[in-house]
Scaffold this active site. Structure first.
Site, PDB file in Angstrom:
ATOM      1  N   ASP A  28       0.802  -1.222   0.000  1.00 51.05           N
ATOM      2  CA  ASP A  28       0.000   0.000   0.000  1.00 51.05           C
ATOM      3  C   ASP A  28       0.836   1.273   0.000  1.00 51.05           C
ATOM      4  O   ASP A  28       0.328   2.371  -0.233  1.00 51.05           O
ATOM      5  CB  ASP A  28      -0.864   0.030   1.274  1.00 51.05           C
TER       6      ASP A  28
HETATM    7  C1  BGC Z   1       0.455   1.286   6.257  1.00 51.49           C
HETATM    8  C2  BGC Z   1       0.102   0.064   5.456  1.00 51.49           C
HETATM    9  C3  BGC Z   1      -1.385  -0.033   5.314  1.00 51.49           C
HETATM   10  C4  BGC Z   1      -1.991   1.264   4.819  1.00 51.49           C
HETATM   11  C5  BGC Z   1      -3.489   1.183   4.831  1.00 51.49           C
HETATM   12  C6  BGC Z   1      -0.204   2.512   5.684  1.00 51.49           C
HETATM   13  O1  BGC Z   1       0.082   3.606   6.468  1.00 51.49           O
HETATM   14  O2  BGC Z   1       1.858   1.432   6.290  1.00 51.49           O
HETATM   15  O3  BGC Z   1       0.623  -1.090   6.082  1.00 51.49           O
HETATM   16  O4  BGC Z   1      -1.685  -1.047   4.408  1.00 51.49           O
HETATM   17  O5  BGC Z   1      -1.598   2.350   5.621  1.00 51.49           O
HETATM   18  O6  BGC Z   1      -4.091   2.265   4.265  1.00 51.49           O
HETATM   19  C1  NOJ Z   2      -1.639  -3.700   5.508  1.00 53.37           C
HETATM   20  C2  NOJ Z   2      -2.829  -3.697   4.607  1.00 53.37           C
HETATM   21  O1  NOJ Z   2      -3.986  -4.086   5.329  1.00 53.37           O
HETATM   22  C3  NOJ Z   2      -2.622  -4.613   3.433  1.00 53.37           C
HETATM   23  O2  NOJ Z   2      -3.718  -4.528   2.566  1.00 53.37           O
HETATM   24  C4  NOJ Z   2      -1.336  -4.284   2.722  1.00 53.37           C
HETATM   25  O3  NOJ Z   2      -1.165  -5.223   1.693  1.00 53.37           O
HETATM   26  C5  NOJ Z   2      -0.159  -4.303   3.672  1.00 53.37           C
HETATM   27  N1  NOJ Z   2      -0.411  -3.455   4.794  1.00 53.37           N
HETATM   28  C6  NOJ Z   2       1.148  -3.882   3.006  1.00 53.37           C
HETATM   29  O4  NOJ Z   2       1.164  -2.526   2.718  1.00 53.37           O
END
Ligand code: BGC
Ligand code: NOJ
Length: 813
Positions: free
Chosen positions: A483
Site C-alpha cells: 500500500d
Molecule cells: C500502512 C500500510 C497499510 C496502509 C493502509 C499505511 O500507512 O503502512 O501497512 O496497508 O496504511 O491504508
Molecule cells: C496492511 C494492509 O492491510 C494490506 O492490505 C497491505 O497489503 C499491507 N499493509 C502492506 O502494505
C-alpha cells in the site's frame, strides 16, 4: 524472558504477570457481538461494527496504553483490588490470566480472597458474560463489597470522542432492579440499547461517571468504592456508565458467584417503547433470562468450547515439535478466524474507527479460514464480488454493515481484482463446490446488473490483462499489495493521503509483483475455465500468462533477482541500479510461487539473493537498503524511518511467500528456517524483545536498520495469519486441496522422520501418516489410501467417495 506459558491441553495461553511488555489481548465473540479483552481486563465491545455500534468506550493513545475496560472492584476491609490488577494496581498475592478460544479467565487472590472472572460471548447471543466467583480462602469470615464498572460509548465511536458539544447532553439511562439500560439516542433514530445486569439483588448502582469516580479521580480510585456505597446516580447527559454494588458475606471456605451480562438489544421500529419514552425491555428480559444461573452460564461456555473443538478438528497435526503443533493446531487457526471476524477493523492498533473490510485483505484472509467455515467463506466471496466494478476493477474497501464499496478511498489498487480469483479458487479446491461460479453477483452493489461469479473472475483477469504499461507489465495504479509504494502519488503536502492522492491510474508506473500474481492466479483461472469446459478461453488465458512470463523474465529480471516495479518515469524500483531500495521481497516470493524462473535457475538465484541481502535473525526484511529520505515519486514507503513498516521492516505477511517459494524449489530446510523466524511461538522466550503476544502473529517486526530490531508491532489483524497457515499447512506439511481432490506433497526439514495429521476434507476424515525415514526434503515415493497405491500426489475425490475416514500413508524419498 517469558511472561507466561502455553497450556496445550486446555488450548490456553497463561499469562502469569499483569505487567506484560504490551497489552496481551484476546477476542471474545464469533458471530455478531465482539469484545477485545486485555490481560488486565481492558478493552471494549461492539455489535457488528466497531465504529458505528460500540457499546463501551475506549480511549486511544491512552496513558497507560491500556486503560478502560470491564472493571470489578473488590473491597475487602480497607483493601481494594481488581481481578485483572488494573486499574487499582494493588499488588496481588496471585494473578493469572488465561486467554482461551473465545474466552478469558482471570484468577487472582489477595488476603485470602480468591476471584475467578470468566469473560466470554456465547456462540449465539449478543452479549458478554462476566462470571465472577469469589471464594474466601482464609480462616475468618469476610464481608466483601463488590462494584462493577463499565463506561458506555454513545454508539458511534468516532463521534463519541469528538462531538462533545452534543454528546454531553444526549446521554440517557433507565435502571430497574439490577439492570441498567443505556438508551442514548434511542428517543430518536436508534432502535437499540445496551443492557448491563447482574443476576443478584443489588445494594445500589451508579450511571453517572463523575458520581462514581469523583470529578478529580481516575479509574484507580473511585469515590464510591472508597466510601463503600453507591450513589444511585441516574445519568442525564455527560458520561453514562454502568456500576452495580453487591455484597458478599463469605464464611471461611465459602464461595459466591455473580453473573454479569453486558448485551446489545434491538426492537422493531414500531415497538420501541412500552410507555412514553420508556424503552421496550422485552429483548433484554429474554436475553437476561438465559443467564441467571451458574448452570446456564456454564452451558453457554461448554457450547463455546464445543464450537471451537469442532472447528479445530478440521486440521490437526502431530509432529515431534510441540511448538509447531500448538501453532498449527490452535493459535494460527484461531488468529485466522479473528481476521475473518474483524478484518482490519478493531485491535489495540487498529482503532475500529477507520478502515472497513479491505478487498485484498478479505480475499487473502479467506485462504486461512476456508477449511474451517466453508459456508461463511462462500458468503464472503459473494459479498466481496458484489462490490466489483463492471470493468473488473474494484473498490479497495467495503463497509461490513452495508456491504457497499467505500467511496472515500475508491479503487485503483491494481492487485485487488486478482485476489478474487485466488480466494474463489481456494474455496472450490476446499469444497469442490463449482456452483459458486454460477452465483449471480452485482457490480458496485447494483443487483440489477448481476452476472455469474465466473464472469467477475473473467473481468478480474481481463482488467489486469488490458491495463499494461510500456514494458508490458501490469499498471500499478495507486499501489499493489504494498500500500505504501505509491508511484503515481507525488504528494508534497503533509496530511494528504498517500493512498488516495494523485491519479488513481498513472500512465506508466508498472508492477512486477502484479505480473507474478497474474501468472499465479491466471493459471488458477485457466484451471477453472478448463473445468467449465471453456477450451478456447483456457488457451487464451494460458497464452496471456505465457506472454507475461516472458515479460517478467525480460523487463522484470535484474540478473540476480526480480525487479519490483517501474515508476512513473519508467525508472526501475527494486533494482541494483537504484541507490536505495535495490531489492524487495514481494516479487521474489510471488514470481517464484508463480513458477517463473524455476526451470532456468532464476528462481533459485532470486531466493539466494533474498538470503544474502534481506535475511536477518528475526526474519526477512521487506527491502534493502532502507530508504533514508523521502522520495516524492515513490511515496509512503519512503516516509517511514528505516527499519519500520514497509521501509525495510520485517513484514510478517510476505515472509511466508518466501517459505512457499523455497518449497517450490524443494528446499525444506530453508523453508522451515524462514518459517520459524517470524513465528511467535518460537519467540516466546524473548518476549521482552518481541513484546507482542507470543500466541499470535504481528504485522511487522522492526528490521535490522531500526534501533529496536526485533520488536513486534500491530498484532492480530494481519494477512500474516492466513499466509503463514497456508505456508505451513499446504506448502511445508504439504496438505494441498486441489480442484480434483486432496493433494499431499510435503516439503520439510531433512531431519524430520515424519509426522501424522488428521484432515477433514469434503466430509471425509483423512488420517495421514508421512514417513520420512529417507531424510528427504521433498518428494513422494509412494502414496497409499487404505492400502491402495495412488499415482502422483493427489487423491482423486472419487476414490474416497462415500467413505467417512481413510488411512493415507505417504513415503517420502
Ligand atoms: C500502512 C500500510 C497499510 C496502509 C493502509 C499505511 O500507512 O503502512 O501497512 O496497508 O496504511 O491504508
Ligand atoms: C496492511 C494492509 O492491510 C494490506 O492490505 C497491505 O497489503 C499491507 N499493509 C502492506 O502494505
Amino acid at each position: 524472558m517469558k511472561f507466561g506459558f502455553f497450556d496445550d491441553v486446555r488450548k490456553e495461553y497463561v499469562i502469569t504477570t499483569p505487567k506484560t511488555p504490551l497489552p496481551w489481548i484476546n477476542y471474545l465473540g464469533s458471530q455478531d457481538f465482539f469484545g477485545l479483552i486485555s490481560n488486565t481486563g481492558g478493552g471494549y465491545c461492539f455489535y457488528k461494527d466497531a465504529k458505528l455500534l460500540r457499546l463501551t468506550r475506549y480511549r486511544y493513545n491512552n496513558c497507560p496504553m491500556d486503560l478502560g475496560g470491564r472493571y470489578y472492584y473488590i473491597k475487602d476491609g480497607d483493601t481494594v483490588w481488581n481481578p485483572g490488577w488494573m486499574p487499582v494496581k494493588t499488588e496481588l498475592d496471585s494473578y493469572e490470566c488465561r486467554h482461551g478460544l473465545g474466552y478469558s479467565v482471570f484468577t487472582s487472590s489477595k488476603n485470602g480472597l480468591q476471584a475467578v472472572l470468566t469473560a466470554f460471548v456465547p456462540v449465539s447471543d449478543t452479549c458478554e458474560i462476566h462470571r465472577l466467583k469469589l471464594t474466601n480462602q482464609s480462616d475468618a469470615p469476610k464481608n466483601i463489597d463488590l462494584f462493577s464498572f463499565i463506561e458506555f460509548c454513545l454508539w458511534n465511536a468516532q463521534d463519541d470522542m469528538s462531538n462533545f458539544q452534543r454528546n454531553f447532553s444526549t446521554g440517557e439511562v433507565e435502571v430497574i432492579g439490577s439492570t441498567i439500560y443505556h438508551k442514548t439516542e434511542y428517543r430518536e433514530r436508534r432502535n437499540h440499547y445496551a443492557v448491563y445486569s447482574v443476576n443478584k439483588p443489588i445494594e445500589g448502582f451508579d450511571t453517572i461517571r463523575d458520581s462514581f469516580l469523583g470529578f478529580y479521580n481516575s479509574f484507580d480510585d473511585p469515590d464510591v468504592v472508597r466510601e463503600g456505597k453507591s450513589k444511585n446516580s441516574v445519568a442525564h447527559g455527560w458520561q453514562p456508565i454502568g456500576s452495580h454494588h453487591l455484597k458478599a458475606e463469605l464464611a471461611p471456605g465459602k464461595s459466591e458467584e455473580f453473573i454479569f451480562v453486558l448485551g446489545y438489544c434491538e426492537n422493531p421500529r414500531d415497538q420501541k417503547f412500552e410507555a412514553p419514552n420508556v424503552i421496550n425491555k422485552k429483548p433484554a428480559n429474554e436475553l437476561l433470562a438465559k443467564y441467571q444461573t451458574s448452570e446456564q452460564a456454564q452451558a453457554a461456555l461448554d457450547e463455546l468450547h464445543a464450537y471451537w473443538d469442532k472447528l479445530l478438528s478440521t486440521y490437526n497435526v502431530n509432529t515431534a515439535d510441540e511448538k509447531l503443533n500448538r501453532l498449527v493446531n490452535v493459535w494460527n487457526q484461531y488468529q485466522c478466524m479473528v481476521t475473518f471476524n474483524m478484518s482490519r477493523s478493531a485491535s489495540f492498533y487498529e482503532s475500529g474507527l477507520g478502515r472497513g473490510m479491505g478487498f485484498r485483505d478479505s480475499c487473502q484472509d479467506l485462504l486461512g479460514f476456508v477449511h474451517l467455515i466453508p459456508e461463511r467463506a462462500r458468503e464472503r466471496i459473494i459479498d466481496i464480488a458484489n462490490t466489483q466494478f463492471e470493468d473488473g476493477s474494484t473498490y479497495h474497501q467495503y463497509q461490513p454493515l452495508t456491504k457497499k464499496g467505500n467511496a472515500d478511498i475508491g479503487g485503483g489498487f491494481n492487485d485487488d481484482p486478482l485476489w478474487l480469483v485466488a480466494c474463489t479458487y481456494a474455496y472450490i479446491c476446499e469444497t469442490g463446490d463449482f456452483s459458486i461460479l454460477d452465483e449471480p453477483c452485482a457490480f458496485d452493489s447494483d443487483f440489477s446488473k448481476a452476472v455469474p461469479l465466473m464472469d467477475h473472475l473473467r473481468r478480474s483477469f481481463n482488467y489486469t490483462a488490458t491495463h499494461l504499461g510500456p514494458h508490458g507489465l501490469p499498471l500499478i495504479g495507486r499501489a499493489d499489495w504494498n500500500d505504501c509504494l505509491n508511484l503515481n502519488c507525488f504528494s508534497e503536502e503533509p496530511g494528504e493521503s498517500f493512498q488516495t492522492f494523485g491519479p488513481s491510474e498513472g500512465p506508466v508506473a508498472e508492477s512486477v509483483f502484479i505480473a507474478g500474481m497474474f501468472v499465479k492466479y491466471g493459471k488458477q483461472y485457466a484451471e477453472l475455465c478448463q473445468a467449465q469446459g471453456l477450451e478456447d478461453e483456457t488457451a487464451d488465458v494460458l497464452g496471456k500468462v505465457d506472454q507475461m512470463i516472458k515479460v517478467v523474465e525480460d523487463a522484470g529480471w535484474d540478473g540476480e533477482w526480480f525487479v519490483r516495479a517501474y515508476d512513473a518515469f519508467s525508472n526501475p524500483i527494486g533494482s541494483k541500479v537504484c541507490e536505495e531500495g535495490q531489492i524487495y521481497i514481494e516479487p521474489q516470493g510471488m514470481c517464484v510461487m508463480a513458477g517463473i524462473g524455476v526451470e532456468d535457475g532464476k528462481a533459485a538465484k532470486a531466493l539466494k539473493s533474498v538470503e544474502e541481502k534481506l535475511d536477518s535473525k528475526f526474519g526477512i526484511v521487506l527491502l534493502q537498503p532502507a530508504y533514508t529520505k523521502y522520495h516524492v515519486e515513490i511515496g509512503e514507503i519512503t516516509s517511514y524511518p528505516p527499519g519500520y513498516k514497509e521501509n525495510a521492516g520485517i513484514f510478517c505477511h510476505n515472509n511466508p511467500w518466501i517459505v512457499c517459494a523455497e518449497t517450490e524449489l524443494g528446499h525444506g530446510d530453508r523453508a522451515f528456517d524462514v518459517f520459524r523466524k517470524t513465528c511467535p511461538v518460537y519467540l516466546e522466550e524473548i518476549s521482552e524483545v518481541h513484546r507482542t503476544e507470543p500466541y499470535v502473529y504481528c504485522q511487522m517486526v522492526a528490521g535490522k536498520d531500526a534501533p529496536t530490531f526485533g520488536e513486534g508491532k500491530n498484532s492480530w489483524l494481519t494477512g500474516t495469519a492466513a499466509w503463514t497457515f497456508t505456508a505451513i499447512s499446504q506448502y511445508i506439511l504439504g496438505i494441498q486441496p486441489t480442484l480434483k481432490g486432496l493433494g499431499i506433497n510435503p516439503c520439510i526439514p531433512s531431519g524430520w522422520n515424519g509426522y501424522t495429521l488428521d484432515r477433514v476434507y469434503r466430509g471425509v476424515t483423512y488420517h495421514i501418516t508421512i514417513d520420512n525415514a529417507a531424510g528427504a526434503q521433498k518428494g513422494v515415493a509412494c502414496l497409499t489410501v487404505d492400502g491402495v497405491a495412488v499415482p502422483g500426489c493427489v487423491i482423486p475425490a472419487e476414490m474416497v467417495a462415500g467413505k467417512q475416514e481413510v488411512a493415507v500413508v505417504v513415503t517420502m524419498g
